[in-house]
Scaffold this active site. Structure first.
Site, PDB file in Angstrom:
ATOM      1  CE  LYS A  77      -4.056   1.840   2.524  1.00  0.00           C
ATOM      2  NZ  LYS A  77      -4.910   1.672   3.727  1.00  0.00           N
ATOM      3  CB  SER A 152      -8.330   3.432   2.610  1.00  0.00           C
ATOM      4  OG  SER A 152      -7.452   2.817   3.538  1.00  0.00           O
ATOM      5  CB  SER A 176      -8.490   0.607   5.539  1.00  0.00           C
ATOM      6  OG  SER A 176      -9.198   1.818   5.488  1.00  0.00           O
TER       7      SER A 176
END
Lengths: 474, 479
Positions: A77, A152, A176
């Site tokens: 990420k 997310s 997330s």
């Protein structure tokens, strides 16, 4: 075709029956064919990955043992710091910034033999549940590209679902990791707060953020946890204990375990989702677990407390993006004007919204009514969970109230978006571990995830249940 | 003691003192805590507030802060860190990690040399900011052309010591700072140099009619010496009294002391004060010093300066707050003085020599204590004049010698016997008839010319006291 797992990849590469370079090229070929459509990555680091894979193959040939993730492709990420590699948080304000250091998690993965394929897209600063709030455009769900992958960590979930990388790393502040895992049909783990070092994770809400893996299988998730967990002196909130040993838990079954059903769970999940939850309870009961009813009355206040605590911390964490030392700067006649111009241009709407909410919640005269109350709710939720875990070993809920939704469908309604995290948020508020395991399909034939929650450091029992659910879902 | 600055008005002062702790590294990172190097060399991701960096508390800083608390008679408490949020270019994270409602040290006191007890509300840990230099204009940010930032100081550990508003005179304020400074140096918590900024003093000043409730206070910043502190408080008190006597009110504000015009000027008024939005620092865990740790720190505490001054003064029979005793204790040379006197030295002379000649010598001067003792004995017995003794001491300092007699011999400082001096005195009387006449007429200072001539003739080896005695003897015989 079933994707090759991390466990199989590392075993093959270490034994010499599989070349890391070939594994990588398979993934890069899939990236080449589908990435333009899916946009899982902010950056594909193919040159560095090829060099790394070749190096691994050379060292294996030379007789070196490269560790439990030898040759395993990993997507990171883009809120994890990578030395010399741009790290953006999908925000304009960090565009062009190259961290001078690696996050602890990145160091540990590298030491275990991983091959990093790129940095994945996210909602800006991890604020969102669809990966639509990215300054660099949305990520699409590989299972249906008209739909979101969740967020997310949507880029990481999509990268695994599309098999762009064997596994991925995300961060989970209110769901997330788990929610995008559910929407993309993969496994996603939010570890106990403090189990995985946050050093090098760009903070959204420091008391809630936790790093975890996305994988195709529960066993891969256990393997990843074994590599990334364990004490790190660079994170003061890191729990002083060695890395977890979780793979040994997977075959133990659920016989005799008490699986909690929260009878006062907030309503709102789609019928197909609730049907999968019921099926999960039935499957575990069939394997010898007992189902017990518990109450967690404060669960329902989690969302409210979260949307005060997380923005409050974010308002402080994001104050450092001032144009003085790194990232973007918009020139202006004086310092205050420079701050304003830089932050106005650099941050997206959702980030600004949360900075304003958080600043307000912490302000003199409002602190007690908002932030102070939210802290009290955190304690209430912790008390309620403690009572529930006196009766049950783990609790099961849906991960997300719905299957993957269409891009733009919650467009102008932040509250509708916030509701996506109703079931995932409470565990972040109390620091407990939780994970999402794919458990069949619900509405429109799209994947449904079941969330397993456990008390602090309850990962071993959580993984036992996860393995049982995975088995039942086959 | 200065009393009321303006008759009928009472001064009320509380002091906030920031002290840089003498740790090897910063409060939350491994970068060196060092002053005076090139700009921006002691930096790292934590110091610069880079995204993803996290603070880790420096254990040595905590121990030094605990020493400060123990020296100031505070309770050491379980404590937490908070974020104090505000934007400023030299504040890298846009928040300062500080302690708010749960500080490490609570509720102590400091006794001034005159016996006044000043309450200490708290002494807490926090990190320092970087340093801005404003280029162009008058050096302040307004009107400057640009700013340069040095982050070497960012993250340096500070202890903020907050007194209660118990100070009533300018002298008490100065005594408080001097005593505090002496303590901080003695416990090796800080070098506490106001001039270099390792000790910074802000004064909260108000005035009232005796017996009335506290008046509105103003906080005075930018005071860079103890002398300036006194001037600033005095100016500010007069300013407030003038306002009140004219029927005006005091506005609560922060004021800047200007050394060159000797006034305080408004920096910001309370209504413009930042809302710091304090909240618990989520990147750190509570700090809970256990009893064992506190006792370990307590047992390593040295004797504090006030007690050492009292002991030295009592031993030498001089006032404990005399300048010589203060100086010697401040430099940590009191043990040396005691050792020298124990070795037979003349107390009063040992004290003077150490005060005057050992400024750079540190707590363990190179000259052995018994050597200094022998020197003072030689001087007392008349073997050396005061001038010669000083000269011999300088040579002893150069060579770390313990043998003043050998140095005196090598310099030809054989003590002259009285008869040889008497010859020189008689020659001087014969050679300076005018001065002799005045001296005999009772003009004492005329002796100067006669003594000078004797000294010239004896190359300074005559003992001045003997010369004076002989002159008096001759005058009595003459008259």
């Amino acid at each position: 075709m079933t994707p090759r797992t991390a466990v199989d990849t590392a075993a093959g590469v270490r034994s010499g029956s599989l070349r890391a370079a070939d594994v990588l090229e398979e993934h890069l070929a899939r990236v080449a064919s589908r990435e333009a459509e899916i946009h899982a990555f902010n950056l594909v680091t193919q040159d560095a990955a090829r060099a790394r894979a070749a190096d691994i193959d050379r060292r294996v040939a030379a007789g070196e043992d490269l560790g439990p993730l030898a040759g395993v492709t990993i997507a990171l990420k883009d809120n994890l710091c990578t030395r010399g590699v741009p790290t953006t948080c999908s925000s304009r304000i960090l565009e062009g910034w190259k961290p001078p250091y690696d996050a602890s998690v990145v160091e540990r993965l590298a030491a275990a033999g991983a091959v990093f394929v790129g940095k994945t897209n996210l909602d800006e600063f991890a604020m969102g549940s669809s990966t639509e709030n990215s300054a660099f455009g949305p990520t699409r769900n590989p299972l249906d590209t008209s739909r979101v992958p969740g967020g997310s960590s949507g880029g990481s979930a999509a990268a695994v679902a599309a098999d762009f990388a064997t596994v991925a790393i995300g961060s989970d502040t209110g769901g997330s990791i788990r929610q995008p895992a559910a929407l993309c049909g993969v496994v996603g783990v939010k570890p106990t707060y403090g189990a995985v070092s946050r050093y090098g994770l760009i903070a959204f809400a420091s008391s809630l953020d936790q790093i975890g893996p996305f994988t195709h299988t529960v066993e891969d998730a256990a393997l990843l946890m074994e590599v990334i967990s364990g004490h790190d002196a660079r994170d003061s909130t890191s729990i002083p204990q060695p890395a977890m040993q979780l793979r040994q838990e997977l075959g133990k079954g659920v016989e005799g375990l008490r699986i909690g059903r929260i009878t006062d769970l907030p309503a709102g999940a789609d019928p197909g989702i609730m049907a999968r939850l019921d099926a999960a309870f039935a499957a575990l009961e069939a394997q010898g677990a007992s189902i017990v009813d518990v109450q967690v009355p404060a669960f329902t206040y989690g969302l409210t407390a979260y949307y005060l605590v997380a923005p409050a911390e974010a308002s402080s964490n994001l104050a450092r993006y001032d144009g003085v030392r790194f990232g973007m700067r918009v020139e202006a006649p004086d310092t205050n004007a420079m701050y304003s111009a830089t932050r106005a241009a650099g941050f997206g709407d959702e980030v600004k919204r949360r900075i304003m909410i958080g600043t307000y919640a912490l302000s003199a005269g409002y602190f007690d009514a908002y932030y102070g109350k939210a802290l009290k709710i955190r304690r209430l939720i912790a008390n309620d969970f403690a009572a529930a875990y006196a009766k049950a070993d783990v609790l099961l809920t849906p991960t997300s109230p719905t299957v993957a939704f269409e891009l733009g469908s919650k467009g102008d309604n932040p509250l509708a978006m916030y509701l996506c995290d109703t079931y995932t948020i409470p565990t972040n508020l109390v620091g407990h571990p939780a994970m999402s395991v794919p458990f069949g399909t619900a509405e429109l034939g799209l994947p449904a995830g079941v969330q397993i929650m456990a008390p602090t450091l309850g990962e071993p029992v959580m993984f036992r249940v996860a393995a049982a659910l995975e088995e039942a879902a086959k | 003691m200065s009393e009321q600055i303006v008759p009928g008005w009472e001064l009320v002062v509380g002091l906030e003192v920031h002290v840089e702790l003498a740790t090897r590294t910063k409060l939350f990172s491994g970068s060196p805590n060092r002053f005076g190097d090139d700009a921006n060399v002691h930096i790292d991701p934590v110091t610069l507030g880079l995204p993803g960096a996290l603070p880790v508390l420096n254990e040595h800083a905590v121990e030094l802060a605990m020493r400060v608390g123990l020296a100031l008679n505070c309770r050491i408490e379980p404590c937490t860190f908070h974020r104090k949020n505000y934007f400023y270019p030299d504040m890298p994270k846009a928040y300062q990690i500080s302690q708010y409602d749960q500080p490490l040290n609570l509720d102590g006191f400091l006794d001034l040399p005159d016996g006044t007890r000043i309450g200490v509300e708290r002494a807490h840990l926090e990190e320092d900011t970087g340093k801005s230099t404003h280029v162009g204009g008058d050096g302040r940010i307004h009107g400057s052309e640009g700013s340069l930032i040095d982050f070497n100081r960012a993250g340096v550990p500070l202890v903020e010591i907050v007194s209660r508003p118990d100070i009533r005179t300018v002298d008490q304020a100065k005594d408080y700072v001097n005593e505090l400074r002496a303590i901080l140096v003695a416990i090796e918590a800080s070098d506490a140099k106001m001039e270099e900024g390792s000790m910074r003093v802000d004064a909260n000043v108000s005035v009232r009619r005796p017996g009335e409730p506290l008046g509105t206070r103003c906080e005075i910043k930018n005071v860079n010496s103890v002398r300036s502190l006194g001037r600033a408080i005095e100016y500010e008190a007069r300013r407030q009294v003038d306002l009140l006597e004219a029927g005006d009110r005091i506005r609560q504000e922060t004021r800047h002391w200007n050394e060159s015009d000797g006034r305080t000027h408004t920096l910001r008024v309370k209504e413009d004060a930042d809302d710091y939005r304090y909240f618990l620092e989520p990147d750190l865990v509570p700090l809970v010093p256990d009893r064992e740790w506190i006792e370990r720190v307590r047992s390593a505490m040295p004797v504090l300066p006030a007690a050492r001054r009292a002991a030295l003064g009592a031993f030498l029979g001089v006032p404990a707050d005399s300048a010589a005793v203060w100086t010697v204790v401040d430099r940590g040379q009191d043990a040396y003085v005691l050792a020298s006197v124990d070795a037979g030295g003349v107390g009063e002379r040992v004290l003077v020599y150490v005060q005057q000649a050992f400024a750079e010598a540190g707590p363990n001067p190179a000259v052995p204590a018994d050597g200094l003792a022998r020197l003072t004995v030689m001087e007392r017995s008349g073997e050396l004049t005061a001038t010669q003794a000083k000269d011999v001491l300088a040579a002893m300092l150069e060579t770390a010698s313990a043998d003043p007699a050998a140095i005196a011999r090598s310099k030809g400082y054989e003590a002259m016997d009285t008869s040889a001096i008497a010859v020189a005195v008689d020659e001087a009387i014969a050679g300076e008839p005018a001065a002799w006449g005045k001296y005999c007429a009772g003009e004492e200072k005329a002796a100067g010319a006669l003594v000078g001539r004797v000294m010239k003739a004896t190359k300074g080896q005559a003992d001045g006291k003997v010369v004076t005695a002989l002159l008096q003897e001759r005058r009595t015989a003459n008259g």
